[in-house]
Scaffold this motif. Structure first.
Motif, short mmCIF file in Angstrom:
data_model
loop_
_atom_site.label_atom_id
_atom_site.label_comp_id
_atom_site.label_asym_id
_atom_site.label_seq_id
_atom_site.Cartn_x
_atom_site.Cartn_y
_atom_site.Cartn_z
N ALA A 279 32.27 65.76 72.60
CA ALA A 279 31.42 64.97 73.49
C ALA A 279 30.99 63.70 72.78
N LEU A 280 31.89 62.74 72.73
CA LEU A 280 31.59 61.52 71.97
C LEU A 280 31.11 60.40 72.88
N SER A 281 30.73 59.29 72.26
CA SER A 281 30.30 58.10 72.99
C SER A 281 31.49 57.17 73.18
N THR A 282 31.88 56.97 74.43
CA THR A 282 33.01 56.09 74.69
C THR A 282 32.68 54.64 74.34
N THR A 283 31.40 54.27 74.43
CA THR A 283 31.00 52.92 74.04
C THR A 283 31.24 52.68 72.56
N GLN A 284 30.89 53.66 71.73
CA GLN A 284 31.09 53.51 70.29
C GLN A 284 32.57 53.43 69.95
N VAL A 285 33.38 54.22 70.64
CA VAL A 285 34.83 54.18 70.39
C VAL A 285 35.38 52.81 70.77
N ALA A 286 35.00 52.31 71.95
CA ALA A 286 35.48 51.00 72.39
C ALA A 286 35.02 49.90 71.44
N SER A 287 33.78 50.00 70.95
CA SER A 287 33.27 49.00 70.02
C SER A 287 34.03 49.04 68.70
N GLY A 288 34.31 50.24 68.20
CA GLY A 288 35.10 50.37 66.98
C GLY A 288 36.48 49.76 67.13
N SER A 289 37.07 49.94 68.32
CA SER A 289 38.40 49.38 68.57
C SER A 289 38.37 47.86 68.57
N VAL A 290 37.33 47.28 69.18
CA VAL A 290 37.22 45.82 69.24
C VAL A 290 37.07 45.24 67.83
N ILE A 291 36.23 45.89 67.01
CA ILE A 291 36.04 45.42 65.63
C ILE A 291 37.35 45.56 64.85
N GLY A 292 38.02 46.71 65.00
CA GLY A 292 39.28 46.92 64.29
C GLY A 292 40.34 45.93 64.69
N SER A 293 40.43 45.65 65.99
CA SER A 293 41.44 44.69 66.45
C SER A 293 41.10 43.28 66.00
N GLY A 294 39.78 42.98 65.92
CA GLY A 294 39.37 41.66 65.42
C GLY A 294 39.77 41.47 63.98
N LEU A 295 39.58 42.52 63.17
CA LEU A 295 39.97 42.45 61.76
C LEU A 295 41.48 42.38 61.60
N GLY A 296 42.21 42.86 62.60
CA GLY A 296 43.67 42.83 62.54
C GLY A 296 44.24 41.44 62.74
N ARG A 297 43.44 40.53 63.31
CA ARG A 297 43.89 39.15 63.48
C ARG A 297 43.76 38.37 62.17
N ARG A 298 44.68 37.51 61.92
CA ARG A 298 44.74 36.77 60.67
C ARG A 298 43.50 35.91 60.46
N GLY A 299 42.94 35.95 59.24
CA GLY A 299 41.81 35.10 58.88
C GLY A 299 40.46 35.59 59.36
N SER A 300 40.33 36.87 59.72
CA SER A 300 39.06 37.37 60.25
C SER A 300 38.20 37.97 59.15
N SER A 301 36.89 38.07 59.43
CA SER A 301 35.94 38.70 58.53
C SER A 301 34.82 39.31 59.35
N VAL A 302 34.00 40.15 58.72
CA VAL A 302 32.96 40.88 59.45
C VAL A 302 31.59 40.26 59.22
N ARG A 303 30.83 40.08 60.29
CA ARG A 303 29.42 39.73 60.17
C ARG A 303 28.66 41.05 59.99
N TRP A 304 28.44 41.43 58.75
CA TRP A 304 27.90 42.75 58.47
C TRP A 304 26.49 42.93 59.02
N LYS A 305 25.74 41.84 59.13
CA LYS A 305 24.39 41.94 59.68
C LYS A 305 24.43 42.37 61.14
N THR A 306 25.34 41.76 61.90
CA THR A 306 25.49 42.13 63.31
C THR A 306 26.02 43.55 63.45
N ALA A 307 27.02 43.89 62.64
CA ALA A 307 27.58 45.24 62.69
C ALA A 307 26.53 46.28 62.33
#
Length: 393
Positions: A279-307
């Motif tokens: 019984a997981l949170s689909t929102t959290q899964v979708a959010s994880g996917s968006v972050i992962g796909s963003g990092l998969g694009r060339r030249g990306s980095s994470v705003r750790w404060k927002t995350a």
């Protein structure tokens, strides 16, 4: 209070929670196709509603986890009463509406679990909760599923951009992925129905078991599946517009190839979890996917404060909803008058939040989809633009 009346109240409140789940979470399934222009907002919401309706009929494993797993059985039956379930639902809905108004990162699923657990603890103590099931079916999936989805999305995005590298200097070279997004986003909406609608099915089944209207060994009754499917589908279509409008303004910098990878990884993770009864949170899964796909694009980095802000919001949801559910359970112990007080306060709070939400313009300050916010956690460098064509003199 008459048993029939309290059961009717619990079922009605559970269906309202299902409705709020629809407009709070399901629109996230269509975040990326709207951002990339693969689907028009109106079409996306209607499609999500239909597929959530269909998905609710595909599995009942998650419903079994809630109705016969998290709450223990005692000598006299399951260790929760309809009054406590009612109080737990009040806690979940109030927290859900409050975070929706404030735009705080939240999970409808964890709000539901928190509300029920808080109420059960007040009624029967720590012995009412099966910690093993809670850990294996709720907490661990909450931690691992977003990370798994992010990893899959990261790899899928790398592959998508690697295979289509020859289109790097063409602005619309990967526009073909927009058509793929229609399929992948539809799959996410279908997967959402298989997981989230079942949580309400589990609550209603738990209420029926608590008053011996059905045996714990019986599955979810068909009429329960039907009404829960209709409630979440209606919520998606009616209430999703508030979040969809925000998503349509381009909060997430998502390209078609990236969006396709994110949606595919989200759907795969949710469908696998639904099959296993997680019984997981689909929102959290979708959010994880968006972050992962963003990092998969060339030249990306994470705003750790927002995350970090998003992660803290998720972590607070279950205990916060548990506190509200526990307070509602303490009032419910007063008997009929306690139920009435809970109902009046709960309805009053919901109406106040709804009316207050209509005063403000929809924007970053009062509503932010968790999936959209997760997109802001990734900094992506601008992609190369195509060189202008030389005009012959």
């Amino acid at each position: 209070m008459d048993i029939t009346l309290i059961i009717v109240l619990v079922i009605a409140l559970a269906l309202f929670f299902d409705f709020t789940n629809g407009f709070h979470d399901t629109a996230n399934a269509m975040a990326t196709p709207i951002a990339t222009g693969a689907l028009k907002p109106k079409v996306a919401v209607g499609l999500a509603a239909i597929l959530n309706l269909i998905g609710a009929f595909l599995s009942t494993e998650v419903a079994k986890t809630i109705s016969g797993g998290i709450i223990r059985e005692g000598d006299d039956g399951v260790l929760i009463t309809p009054e406590l379930i009612f109080a737990g639902l009040i806690g979940a809905i109030v927290w859900n509406m409050l975070t929706w108004l404030l735009g705080l990162p939240s999970s409808s699923s964890h709000a539901l679990f928190g509300g029920l657990i808080g109420a059960a603890l007040v009624g029967f103590g720590t012995g009412a909760i099966d910690l093993g099931v809670l850990l294996s079916k709720v907490i661990l999936p909450a931690l691992l599923a977003p990370l798994t989805a992010a990893l899959i999305a990261y790899i899928a995005t790398k592959l998508a951009y690697g295979v289509t590298r020859r289109y790097d200097n063409k602005p619309d070279g990967r526009s073909g992925f927009r058509y793929g997004q229609i399929f992948s986003s539809s799959l996410v909406a279908l997967a959402h129905g298989t997981n989230d609608a079942q949580k309400t099915m589990g609550v209603i089944t738990l209420a029926l078991i608590s008053v011996n209207l059905q045996s714990p060994s019986d599955g979810v009754q068909f009429w329960v599946v039907v009404v829960c499917a209709l409630a979440i589908a209606l919520g998606t279509y009616v209430g999703g517009w508030r979040i969809i409008k925000t998503l349509g303004t381009g909060l997430t910098d998502v390209k078609p190839a990236q969006g396709f990878a994110a949606e595919t990884s989200t759907a795969a993770t949710i469908l696998a979890s639904s099959h296993l009864g997680f019984a997981l949170s689909t929102t959290q899964v979708a959010s994880g996917s968006v972050i992962g796909s963003g990092l998969g694009r060339r030249g990306s980095s994470v705003r750790w404060k927002t995350a970090g802000r998003i992660a803290i919001g998720w972590l607070l949801t279950l205990p916060a909803a548990g506190v509200v559910g526990a307070l509602a359970a303490l009032v419910a112990h007063l008997g009929t008058w306690g139920i009435i007080v809970d109902a009046v306060v709960g309805i009053g709070t919901i109406l106040f939040i709804f009316l207050w939400s209509r005063r403000d313009k929809i924007g970053h300050h009062n509503v932010v989809s968790d999936v959209a916010a997760s997109g802001e956690a990734v900094v992506i460098a601008a992609e190369p633009e195509a060189e202008p064509k030389k005009v012959a003199k």
